[in-house]
Design an enzyme around this catalytic site. Sequence first.
Site, PDB file in Angstrom:
ATOM      1  N   GLY A 160       0.907   3.390  -1.611  1.00 55.35           N
ATOM      2  CA  GLY A 160       1.510   2.262  -2.313  1.00 55.35           C
ATOM      3  C   GLY A 160       2.997   2.446  -2.553  1.00 55.35           C
ATOM      4  N   GLY A 188      -4.663   2.778  -7.072  1.00 49.70           N
ATOM      5  CA  GLY A 188      -4.928   2.967  -5.661  1.00 49.70           C
ATOM      6  C   GLY A 188      -4.133   4.069  -5.003  1.00 49.70           C
ATOM      7  CB  SER A 189      -3.646   4.455  -1.379  1.00 54.97           C
ATOM      8  OG  SER A 189      -2.972   5.312  -0.488  1.00 54.97           O
ATOM      9  CB  THR A 190      -0.218   8.530  -2.785  1.00 55.77           C
ATOM     10  OG1 THR A 190      -0.829   8.915  -1.551  1.00 55.77           O
ATOM     11  CG2 THR A 190      -0.888   9.237  -3.948  1.00 55.77           C
TER      12      THR A 190
END
Length: 134
Positions: free
Chosen positions: A65, A61-63
């Site tokens: 995170g 998922g997204s950076t």
Amino acid sequence: MEFLCHKISGGSASAPALASREAISFLGTVDPETGEVVDPGHQLFGKAIGGKVLIFPGGKGSTVGSYVIYQLKKRGVAPAAMINLRSEPIVAVGAIISGIPLVDGLPADILRLEEGTLVTVDADRGRVIVRDGL
């Protein structure tokens, strides 16, 4: 039982295990205020990750995170340490900026570890010690 591993983020910690066979996207899966897994579709739904050795295959998922992991640490609800089969940049950066020990390179059997089993992660020495439960 002792395993050799690869250090991603230094340090050491001993805590009860919380293992998942599913990858974790910290953005949207974990509440940064409480450290609880809030995604009803995730294997760890309803569990708190704070103070645990969090064991999971890797992140996804997204950076953002990485920043969620940092928020968890600042609020005192972060994992004591993390173990991945293969760490990726999002989780690695989050662990490094938060000072959370993170290792990878362990056998997949580690994902079946019973919840609550005492685990010691010594990233600096490249080892994980499991006190029963596998």
